[in-house]
Design a protein around this motif. Sequence first.
Motif, PDB file in Angstrom:
ATOM      1  N   GLY A  63       0.818  -1.202   0.000  1.00  0.00           N
ATOM      2  CA  GLY A  63       0.000   0.000   0.000  1.00  0.00           C
ATOM      3  C   GLY A  63       0.853   1.253   0.000  1.00  0.00           C
ATOM      4  O   GLY A  63       1.895   1.298   0.658  1.00  0.00           O
ATOM      5  N   GLY A  89       0.734   5.521   0.438  1.00  0.00           N
ATOM      6  CA  GLY A  89       0.032   6.743   0.820  1.00  0.00           C
ATOM      7  C   GLY A  89       0.722   7.955   0.222  1.00  0.00           C
ATOM      8  O   GLY A  89       1.945   8.084   0.323  1.00  0.00           O
ATOM      9  N   LYS A 106      -3.670   5.443  -1.469  1.00  0.00           N
ATOM     10  CA  LYS A 106      -4.488   6.365  -0.673  1.00  0.00           C
ATOM     11  C   LYS A 106      -3.929   7.772  -0.832  1.00  0.00           C
ATOM     12  O   LYS A 106      -2.742   8.012  -0.599  1.00  0.00           O
ATOM     13  CB  LYS A 106      -4.477   5.957   0.805  1.00  0.00           C
ATOM     14  CG  LYS A 106      -5.438   6.778   1.664  1.00  0.00           C
ATOM     15  CD  LYS A 106      -5.521   6.214   3.076  1.00  0.00           C
ATOM     16  CE  LYS A 106      -6.524   6.996   3.919  1.00  0.00           C
ATOM     17  NZ  LYS A 106      -6.612   6.430   5.305  1.00  0.00           N
ATOM     18  N   PHE A 129      -0.783   8.084   8.279  1.00  0.00           N
ATOM     19  CA  PHE A 129      -0.244   7.082   7.359  1.00  0.00           C
ATOM     20  C   PHE A 129       0.783   6.191   8.056  1.00  0.00           C
ATOM     21  O   PHE A 129       0.893   4.999   7.757  1.00  0.00           O
ATOM     22  CB  PHE A 129       0.409   7.769   6.158  1.00  0.00           C
ATOM     23  CG  PHE A 129      -0.552   8.305   5.132  1.00  0.00           C
ATOM     24  CD1 PHE A 129      -1.911   8.078   5.234  1.00  0.00           C
ATOM     25  CD2 PHE A 129      -0.091   9.041   4.045  1.00  0.00           C
ATOM     26  CE1 PHE A 129      -2.797   8.561   4.284  1.00  0.00           C
ATOM     27  CE2 PHE A 129      -0.964   9.526   3.079  1.00  0.00           C
ATOM     28  CZ  PHE A 129      -2.320   9.289   3.199  1.00  0.00           C
ATOM     29  N   LEU A 177      -0.655   0.543   4.712  1.00  0.00           N
ATOM     30  CA  LEU A 177       0.234   1.365   3.897  1.00  0.00           C
ATOM     31  C   LEU A 177       1.680   1.052   4.258  1.00  0.00           C
ATOM     32  O   LEU A 177       2.077   1.164   5.412  1.00  0.00           O
ATOM     33  CB  LEU A 177      -0.057   2.852   4.115  1.00  0.00           C
ATOM     34  CG  LEU A 177      -1.459   3.326   3.735  1.00  0.00           C
ATOM     35  CD1 LEU A 177      -1.606   4.822   4.024  1.00  0.00           C
ATOM     36  CD2 LEU A 177      -1.777   3.033   2.272  1.00  0.00           C
ATOM     37  N   ILE A 210       5.104   5.799   2.032  1.00  0.00           N
ATOM     38  CA  ILE A 210       4.498   7.136   2.120  1.00  0.00           C
ATOM     39  C   ILE A 210       5.370   8.087   1.316  1.00  0.00           C
ATOM     40  O   ILE A 210       6.599   8.085   1.446  1.00  0.00           O
ATOM     41  CB  ILE A 210       4.426   7.639   3.576  1.00  0.00           C
ATOM     42  CG1 ILE A 210       3.631   6.676   4.463  1.00  0.00           C
ATOM     43  CG2 ILE A 210       3.807   9.043   3.629  1.00  0.00           C
ATOM     44  CD1 ILE A 210       3.747   6.996   5.948  1.00  0.00           C
ATOM     45  N   LYS A 220       8.980   3.463   5.941  1.00  0.00           N
ATOM     46  CA  LYS A 220       7.968   3.770   4.929  1.00  0.00           C
ATOM     47  C   LYS A 220       8.435   4.872   3.972  1.00  0.00           C
ATOM     48  O   LYS A 220       7.668   5.326   3.129  1.00  0.00           O
ATOM     49  CB  LYS A 220       6.652   4.191   5.601  1.00  0.00           C
ATOM     50  CG  LYS A 220       5.968   3.070   6.384  1.00  0.00           C
ATOM     51  CD  LYS A 220       4.552   3.455   6.815  1.00  0.00           C
ATOM     52  CE  LYS A 220       3.869   2.306   7.525  1.00  0.00           C
ATOM     53  NZ  LYS A 220       2.433   2.598   7.823  1.00  0.00           N
ATOM     54  N   THR A 267       7.919   0.430  -2.994  1.00  0.00           N
ATOM     55  CA  THR A 267       6.753   0.103  -2.178  1.00  0.00           C
ATOM     56  C   THR A 267       6.615  -1.408  -2.008  1.00  0.00           C
ATOM     57  O   THR A 267       6.305  -1.900  -0.920  1.00  0.00           O
ATOM     58  CB  THR A 267       5.479   0.688  -2.818  1.00  0.00           C
ATOM     59  OG1 THR A 267       5.636   2.105  -2.974  1.00  0.00           O
ATOM     60  CG2 THR A 267       4.257   0.427  -1.941  1.00  0.00           C
TER      61      THR A 267
END
Length: 366
Positions: free
Chosen positions: A107, A109, A138, A158, A164, A167, A190, A355
């Motif tokens: 996921g 963000g 997102k 997030f 997620l 980010i 992230k 990711t």
Amino acid sequence: MALKNKVQSVVVSVWRNNALFLSCSRTISTFATGFDNKILKSPSLVSLDIPDVWSSNSAGYSESSTYKPAREHTARVIDGKQIAEEIISNVANEVTRMKKTIGKVPGLGVILVGERKDSLTYVRNKIKACEEAGIKFKLTEFSDSCTEDEICDAIMQFNVDQSLHGIIVQLPLPRHLNEEKIFDVLKLEKDVDGFHPMNMGNLAMRGRKPLFIPCTPKGCVELLIRYGVEIMGKKAVVIGRSNIVGLPASLLLQRHHATVTIVTALTANPEEIAREADILISGVGVPNMVRGSWVKPGAVVVDVGTYPIEDTSCEQGYRLIGDVCYEEASRVASLITPVPGGVGPMTVAMLLHNTLLAAARKYNFV
């Protein structure tokens, strides 16, 4: 004494956390390598680390190139779009395998501030690519007048969202916002854009590997490798020293054993320096700044710059051009990236790859 003990406790806590991240970055090659070689051609940074051994003739004289381009010479175009599509397809295959194997998907963000035309285009491309790869996406949007606290609050939400794994904050941000403060809030594991100081630091240091390599430089080097461009021992000139492109690109090229020179806005003789480059990378966002006279005959030119200009013939009312005057440089270079269709799609592909790496690490998926 109580205050002193409290300070010592905080210092020890920070040191332990940093030590954990450093340990993670040193041993990262043990994770997520099952699929990595299926997707990228770039080797592990640590595998590139070899000692510098200076021979007696290391600084020996070499005559200048006698290469003379033909009148009708046209550089071969580096098709970043085609390669990015291949990479995204491979990422999609691994996302499908992850979903079937452990019931999870990566996921991403994204925080978007303002309505810059180029930023809107980039975010649309990222949404489309995530959909193609099966990655959850997102988006949180803010106006140009938003505050740092609003963005930081969104990042922290997030950070704790278990669905997620990556980010990003779409750059550039409005001038009134402090990027350093904003990025300090983002969790290292992230940081799929690779802008965290620890990621940058590990990119710079031999023997270490960042959790994430910044997407645009990572995409540039992947293009060079896929087109058979020799990097080791070559002269590379990077125009611009931004934290997004110039700085990490120069560090990454050094890790691949290029001899790197950075040209800044204060450099006295940029054209002369650029003309020495076997590999020339520009990422400053100044349209058509790099003319054909800046390019060494036979050099490889990678244009990272993007600049929107009005064009009513285009569906969006504008088109993008790069730092490099394509018409002139393509008559001199051996290989060149177009704008659009060169580095831009690769940046998106590398973001999806990072990711996927983030999710693979979290779930120990190989």
